[in-house]
Design a protein around this motif. Structure first.
Motif, PDB file in Angstrom:
ATOM      1  N   LYS A 105       0.826  -1.222   0.000  1.00 52.85           N
ATOM      2  CA  LYS A 105       0.000   0.000   0.000  1.00 52.85           C
ATOM      3  C   LYS A 105       0.856   1.266   0.000  1.00 52.85           C
ATOM      4  O   LYS A 105       0.668   2.161  -0.822  1.00 52.85           O
ATOM      5  N   SER A 106       1.765   1.347   0.967  1.00 52.12           N
ATOM      6  CA  SER A 106       2.563   2.573   1.114  1.00 52.12           C
ATOM      7  C   SER A 106       3.477   2.792  -0.082  1.00 52.12           C
ATOM      8  O   SER A 106       3.649   3.926  -0.546  1.00 52.12           O
ATOM      9  N   THR A 107       4.081   1.712  -0.583  1.00 57.47           N
ATOM     10  CA  THR A 107       4.925   1.844  -1.776  1.00 57.47           C
ATOM     11  C   THR A 107       4.101   2.360  -2.946  1.00 57.47           C
ATOM     12  O   THR A 107       4.544   3.226  -3.709  1.00 57.47           O
ATOM     13  N   LEU A 108       2.892   1.845  -3.095  1.00 54.68           N
ATOM     14  CA  LEU A 108       2.019   2.281  -4.183  1.00 54.68           C
ATOM     15  C   LEU A 108       1.746   3.774  -4.117  1.00 54.68           C
ATOM     16  O   LEU A 108       1.943   4.504  -5.096  1.00 54.68           O
ATOM     17  N   VAL A 109       1.306   4.262  -2.956  1.00 56.44           N
ATOM     18  CA  VAL A 109       0.908   5.671  -2.891  1.00 56.44           C
ATOM     19  C   VAL A 109       2.104   6.613  -2.955  1.00 56.44           C
ATOM     20  O   VAL A 109       1.968   7.756  -3.395  1.00 56.44           O
ATOM     21  N   GLN A 110       3.291   6.145  -2.560  1.00 52.84           N
ATOM     22  CA  GLN A 110       4.471   7.011  -2.662  1.00 52.84           C
ATOM     23  C   GLN A 110       4.901   7.235  -4.111  1.00 52.84           C
ATOM     24  O   GLN A 110       5.686   8.146  -4.392  1.00 52.84           O
ATOM     25  N   HIS A 111       4.373   6.440  -5.025  1.00 43.06           N
ATOM     26  CA  HIS A 111       4.585   6.711  -6.449  1.00 43.06           C
ATOM     27  C   HIS A 111       3.644   7.803  -6.953  1.00 43.06           C
ATOM     28  O   HIS A 111       3.889   8.392  -8.015  1.00 43.06           O
ATOM     29  N   MET A 112       2.582   8.075  -6.223  1.00 43.01           N
ATOM     30  CA  MET A 112       1.527   8.941  -6.752  1.00 43.01           C
ATOM     31  C   MET A 112       1.919  10.406  -6.811  1.00 43.01           C
ATOM     32  O   MET A 112       1.269  11.199  -7.500  1.00 43.01           O
ATOM     33  N   ASN A 113       2.950  10.812  -6.047  1.00 39.28           N
ATOM     34  CA  ASN A 113       3.502  12.152  -6.266  1.00 39.28           C
ATOM     35  C   ASN A 113       5.017  12.081  -6.444  1.00 39.28           C
ATOM     36  O   ASN A 113       5.752  13.012  -6.152  1.00 39.28           O
ATOM     37  N   ALA A 114       5.450  10.917  -6.966  1.00 37.03           N
ATOM     38  CA  ALA A 114       6.847  10.690  -7.364  1.00 37.03           C
ATOM     39  C   ALA A 114       7.833  10.777  -6.195  1.00 37.03           C
ATOM     40  O   ALA A 114       8.993  11.117  -6.389  1.00 37.03           O
ATOM     41  N   LEU A 115       7.365  10.441  -4.990  1.00 31.00           N
ATOM     42  CA  LEU A 115       8.315  10.239  -3.896  1.00 31.00           C
ATOM     43  C   LEU A 115       9.185   9.019  -4.194  1.00 31.00           C
ATOM     44  O   LEU A 115      10.350   8.952  -3.802  1.00 31.00           O
ATOM     45  N   LEU A 116       8.589   8.037  -4.877  1.00 27.67           N
ATOM     46  CA  LEU A 116       9.325   6.892  -5.406  1.00 27.67           C
ATOM     47  C   LEU A 116       9.128   6.845  -6.910  1.00 27.67           C
ATOM     48  O   LEU A 116       8.052   7.203  -7.416  1.00 27.67           O
ATOM     49  N   LEU A 117      10.156   6.398  -7.618  1.00 23.92           N
ATOM     50  CA  LEU A 117      10.055   6.211  -9.056  1.00 23.92           C
ATOM     51  C   LEU A 117       9.899   4.723  -9.346  1.00 23.92           C
ATOM     52  O   LEU A 117      10.408   3.882  -8.610  1.00 23.92           O
ATOM     53  N   PRO A 118       9.219   4.380 -10.426  1.00 20.84           N
ATOM     54  CA  PRO A 118       9.053   2.963 -10.744  1.00 20.84           C
ATOM     55  C   PRO A 118      10.369   2.310 -11.131  1.00 20.84           C
ATOM     56  O   PRO A 118      11.251   2.962 -11.706  1.00 20.84           O
ATOM     57  N   THR A 119      10.507   1.034 -10.806  1.00 21.18           N
ATOM     58  CA  THR A 119      11.638   0.253 -11.310  1.00 21.18           C
ATOM     59  C   THR A 119      11.418  -0.066 -12.780  1.00 21.18           C
ATOM     60  O   THR A 119      12.361  -0.108 -13.574  1.00 21.18           O
ATOM     61  N   SER A 120      10.154  -0.300 -13.141  1.00 23.19           N
ATOM     62  CA  SER A 120       9.767  -0.452 -14.540  1.00 23.19           C
ATOM     63  C   SER A 120       8.324  -0.018 -14.684  1.00 23.19           C
ATOM     64  O   SER A 120       7.587   0.073 -13.700  1.00 23.19           O
ATOM     65  N   GLY A 121       7.925   0.247 -15.918  1.00 24.79           N
ATOM     66  CA  GLY A 121       6.591   0.771 -16.157  1.00 24.79           C
ATOM     67  C   GLY A 121       6.601   2.293 -16.184  1.00 24.79           C
ATOM     68  O   GLY A 121       7.640   2.936 -15.982  1.00 24.79           O
ATOM     69  N   THR A 122       5.440   2.894 -16.438  1.00 23.81           N
ATOM     70  CA  THR A 122       5.330   4.347 -16.502  1.00 23.81           C
ATOM     71  C   THR A 122       4.122   4.834 -15.709  1.00 23.81           C
ATOM     72  O   THR A 122       3.158   4.101 -15.499  1.00 23.81           O
ATOM     73  N   MET A 123       4.203   6.090 -15.293  1.00 23.58           N
ATOM     74  CA  MET A 123       3.081   6.754 -14.625  1.00 23.58           C
ATOM     75  C   MET A 123       2.807   8.067 -15.332  1.00 23.58           C
ATOM     76  O   MET A 123       3.739   8.726 -15.799  1.00 23.58           O
ATOM     77  N   ASN A 124       1.545   8.423 -15.373  1.00 21.93           N
ATOM     78  CA  ASN A 124       1.142   9.723 -15.894  1.00 21.93           C
ATOM     79  C   ASN A 124       0.442  10.446 -14.753  1.00 21.93           C
ATOM     80  O   ASN A 124      -0.639  10.041 -14.322  1.00 21.93           O
ATOM     81  N   ILE A 125       1.072  11.492 -14.244  1.00 20.96           N
ATOM     82  CA  ILE A 125       0.516  12.256 -13.130  1.00 20.96           C
ATOM     83  C   ILE A 125       0.200  13.655 -13.629  1.00 20.96           C
ATOM     84  O   ILE A 125       1.107  14.456 -13.883  1.00 20.96           O
ATOM     85  N   PHE A 126      -1.081  13.925 -13.859  1.00 25.32           N
ATOM     86  CA  PHE A 126      -1.518  15.211 -14.395  1.00 25.32           C
ATOM     87  C   PHE A 126      -0.716  15.590 -15.641  1.00 25.32           C
ATOM     88  O   PHE A 126      -0.149  16.680 -15.744  1.00 25.32           O
TER      89      PHE A 126
END
Length: 287
Positions: free
Chosen positions: A48-69
């Motif tokens: 859970k915590s790892t997931l949400v820390q990606h939501m404002n780029a506190l963590l970056l993905p090891t693989s895959g992409t995110m689109n935040i706004f």
């Protein structure tokens, strides 16, 4: 566009060289920029915590992409956009946010984040005072040290500092942890009212299924780093929720008991004691 995950994985370094621990696996997820109240649940260590820390780029993905706004985030640091505008869009209320208080006065602490995000002192103070009214902080404490306040007051001040710069999405990591029932209800009602009045999307991590069932409309279940359920809360508790080590909300246990003992057919669309009382009154009136 709010927050979109496409095939996102994240691994941490293990104890041994070239040893990795995968925290989240192949996450595909879309969260709207407005008007959602999403709960993310699962047992400790589920991701859970790892997931949400990606939501404002506190963590970056090891693989895959995110689109935040409309900002594309990839594993390549040097290819990513500036993170400050993303963090202005997605505010993060950590567990025990009061531990982040540090300024001399309550007002200065609430003004701090807006100033970091580019507001001048006058604008930041205006935003701070509006937020103080919004969440019910007594203006008489604004000149006091935040460290002389009660625990509940300190948490409200810390949360006000995040609300003051008006992020589009708020991520709430166990916001009621350590609070008594009255304080927990007060904090959650504050977030819920902001969600309803401003159409602001809220993303809540909680182990308390009573809170989840009362306030959230959509539930995401994490298990062993994977998203195993994403849908309506009513549907979750009609299925195999127990396989994910989740406790059934007390309101639903009460409904199940009443239905079995009195042969009623009260639905799971009752989210509080007040809702259930109204349903019982309607049933008894129709008998």
């Amino acid at each position: 566009m709010g927050i979109k995950f496409e095939g996102v994985n994240h691994s941490y370094d293990g104890i041994k060289k070239n040893d990795y621990v995968t925290a989240i696996k192949d996450i595909n997820l879309n969260i709207e920029p407005t008007n959602e109240f999403v709960a993310i649940v699962g047992q400790t260590g589920s991701g859970k915590s790892t997931l949400v820390q990606h939501m404002n780029a506190l963590l970056l993905p090891t693989s895959g992409t995110m689109n935040i706004f409309d900002n594309i985030i990839t594993p390549k640091k040097n290819k990513n956009p500036k993170l400050k505008p993303i963090r202005k869009k997605v505010g993060f209320v950590f567990q025990f946010p009061e531990y982040q208080l540090f300024e001399e006065t309550v007002l200065k602490d609430i003004k701090f984040a807006p100033k970091i995000f580019g507001y001048n002192d006058q604008e930041a103070e205006k935003l701070a005072l509006e937020t103080v009214k919004l969440i019910g902080i007594d203006e008489s404490i604004l000149t006091k040290s935040p460290f002389n306040l009660s625990g509940g007051q300190m948490r409200k001040v810390a949360i006000a500092g995040i609300l003051a710069y008006n992020p589009d999405i708020l991520v709430l990591d166990e916001p009621t942890r350590g609070l008594d029932p009255f304080g927990a209800k007060e904090i959650m009602n504050t977030f819920y009212n902001i969600h309803k009045e401003q159409n602001k999307t809220m993303i809540l991590i909680s182990h308390d299924m009573d809170i989840v069932y009362k306030y959230a409309t959509r539930v995401i279940v994490m298990n062993n780093g994977m998203k195993v359920f994403d849908g309506k809360k009513e549907d979750l508790f009609k299925t195999n929720y127990h396989e994910y080590h989740l406790e059934k909300p007390q309101i639903l246990k009460t409904i199940d008991y009443i239905n079995s003992k009195l042969n009623y057919n009260i639905g799971y669309n009752n989210y509080s004691e007040e809702d259930l009382f109204d349903s019982l009154k309607a049933v008894s009136t129709n008998e």
